[in-house]
Write a protein that holds these residues in place. Structure first.
Motif, PDB file in Angstrom:
ATOM      1  N   VAL A 300     -30.410 -25.698  35.949  1.00 41.03           N
ATOM      2  CA  VAL A 300     -31.072 -26.687  36.793  1.00 41.03           C
ATOM      3  C   VAL A 300     -32.404 -26.111  37.266  1.00 41.03           C
ATOM      4  O   VAL A 300     -32.439 -25.011  37.842  1.00 41.03           O
ATOM      5  N   PRO A 302     -35.312 -27.766  39.408  1.00 39.49           N
ATOM      6  CA  PRO A 302     -35.886 -28.923  40.110  1.00 39.49           C
ATOM      7  C   PRO A 302     -37.367 -28.752  40.435  1.00 39.49           C
ATOM      8  O   PRO A 302     -37.760 -28.590  41.593  1.00 39.49           O
ATOM      9  N   ASP A 309     -34.109 -31.399  36.054  1.00 36.43           N
ATOM     10  CA  ASP A 309     -34.400 -31.484  37.489  1.00 36.43           C
ATOM     11  C   ASP A 309     -33.134 -31.644  38.318  1.00 36.43           C
ATOM     12  O   ASP A 309     -33.116 -31.295  39.509  1.00 36.43           O
ATOM     13  N   VAL A 310     -32.081 -32.207  37.724  1.00 38.19           N
ATOM     14  CA  VAL A 310     -30.807 -32.390  38.409  1.00 38.19           C
ATOM     15  C   VAL A 310     -29.686 -31.913  37.501  1.00 38.19           C
ATOM     16  O   VAL A 310     -29.871 -31.732  36.291  1.00 38.19           O
ATOM     17  N   ASP A 342     -25.082 -37.190  39.055  1.00 43.11           N
ATOM     18  CA  ASP A 342     -26.416 -36.604  38.858  1.00 43.11           C
ATOM     19  C   ASP A 342     -27.220 -36.487  40.154  1.00 43.11           C
ATOM     20  O   ASP A 342     -28.428 -36.696  40.152  1.00 43.11           O
ATOM     21  N   GLU A 343     -26.596 -36.099  41.274  1.00 46.36           N
ATOM     22  CA  GLU A 343     -27.308 -36.003  42.545  1.00 46.36           C
ATOM     23  C   GLU A 343     -27.794 -34.594  42.896  1.00 46.36           C
ATOM     24  O   GLU A 343     -28.715 -34.434  43.684  1.00 46.36           O
ATOM     25  N   ASN A 345     -29.859 -31.472  43.116  1.00 45.84           N
ATOM     26  CA  ASN A 345     -31.204 -31.065  42.717  1.00 45.84           C
ATOM     27  C   ASN A 345     -31.651 -29.765  43.393  1.00 45.84           C
ATOM     28  O   ASN A 345     -32.826 -29.544  43.654  1.00 45.84           O
TER      29      ASN A 345
END
Length: 387
Positions: A300, A302, A309-310, A342-343, A345
């Motif tokens: 990941v 971000p 990014d996620v 997909d939350e 980040n």
């Protein structure tokens, strides 16, 4: 107030040159933003309670705190490569800053410790600065004990049902069957039948009377690769004080692999056990089974470039009831979400000990656990967060 502070510094300077310790037989206090630095031993035989200000332990020579009365400091810090030795308990009521050097106490004496009172917190703990004797808490429910040995930090996270009137913890990188630092021994061959093997590399001492869970991590020096075949084999075990043998405490969650990972224990009363460490379930006699397959490892970053990014876990939507948990390398939960989509980040959504939440989590390796309740499946693995 300035006059009192001036006198305090004169006293420290005088005793540092005239004898090997400052002997307090009066009523030492700090006021306002006063700062007091010790470069010599402290023998405390009277009240020494600060409600403000900073007391530091500095220099190139070892410093010892002793005496019949435990000092209580508001803010304190250690910048002492030769270490701070406790011959009596040292209470902290606000903050303790680990800069350099360890806080030592005898592992054979469980009534002397660095004690974190009520709302006290600490900062800066690392492999070169931590508690290498006993750390303690008073009136706390959740706490990560900054304990370890001379070379590494090996914290224990405690989460209790209610406030602990007192709980103490220490770490020993020694064979439980023949530890050199304490008079007791805990023979790893004395165990109940549902334990396969017990590590001879390390153990923790944890005492407290409130039902609790603990989170313990391991690293390559824990040598679990020579203890179990897979991470699913690893369990938490404790030396029962009543049975005088190792019994299963058990796990509610785990993640990682045999080189690096952590586990979260079942609930237990710490004072029922003289020591806790890693063990294994008995090996199967005929076949080897892996109960928890892994979804893989993830990357990941971000940074807003639209790539990684996620955290995206493919096909997770096939489960109508799932839960994602992410932990740092010490087993501290930094993210949790039901029915994940997909939350994640790089930011924590947990109300715990994460520092500087608004700046995002630190770069490094994290562990995840995904539970698919409707499919009765559990997965675990790593993710690397790149800032």
């Amino acid at each position: 107030m300035k006059k009192l502070l001036h006198i305090s510094f004169l006293l420290v300077g005088f005793f540092a040159t005239a004898q090997t310790a400052l002997y307090n037989s009066g009523n030492m206090q700090l006021h306002g933003n006063a700062e007091l630095g010790f470069h010599t031993n402290l023998i405390n035989e009277s009240t020494f309670e600060t409600t403000s200000g900073l007391v530091g332990f500095y220099g190139n020579n070892p410093i010892q705190v002793s005496g019949s009365i435990a000092p209580t400091l508001f803010d304190a810090e250690i910048f002492l490569p030769s270490n701070l030795f406790l011959g009596t308990t040292l209470n902290i009521s606000n903050n303790f800053n680990f800069v350099e050097g360890n806080v030592l106490s005898s592992l054979n004496n469980q009534v002397v410790y660095l004690n974190f009172l009520d709302n006290t917190f600490f900062t800066g703990e690392n492999d070169a600065s931590k508690v290498t004797g006993f750390a303690a808490i008073t009136n706390k429910t959740i706490f990560s004990f900054p304990v370890g040995d001379q070379s590494q930090l090996r914290p224990l996270m405690l989460e209790s049902d209610s406030n602990n009137e007192l709980a103490i913890c220490a770490y020993l990188r020694q064979d439980p069957s023949n530890p050199s630092a304490i008079s007791e021994n805990f023979d790893i061959e004395e165990k109940v039948r549902n334990i396969g093997a017990i590590t001879d590399k390390e153990f923790w001492i944890l005492q407290g009377d409130v039902p609790s869970t603990v989170t313990l991590s391991w690293n390559p020096e824990s040598d679990l690769v020579n203890l179990g075949n897979t991470v699913e084999d690893i369990i938490l075990v404790g030396w029962s004080k009543t049975g005088n043998l190792w019994t299963v405490i058990g796990n509610t969650a785990f993640s990682g692999d045999l080189n690096q990972g952590f586990l979260v224990s079942e609930k237990f009363v710490p004072s029922d056990y003289a020591a806790i460490t890693f063990g294994t379930v008995p090996l199967p006699l005929d076949t080897f089974a892996v109960n928890n397959p892994t979804l893989g490892n993830y990357f990941v970053s971000p940074n807003g470039d639209g790539i990684n990014d996620v955290l995206i876990i493919d096909n997770l939507g096939e489960s109508e009831s799932n839960n994602l948990q992410i932990y740092n390398r010490f087993g501290q939960k930094v993210f949790e979400m039901d029915n994940y989509s997909d939350e994640f980040n790089g930011f924590s959504n947990q109300n715990n000990l994460v520092i500087n939440k608004s700046q995002g989590l630190a770069e490094g390796v994290y562990f995840y656990i995904v539970t698919l309740f409707d499919l009765e499946l559990n997965y675990q693995g790593f993710l690397f967060l790149d800032k």
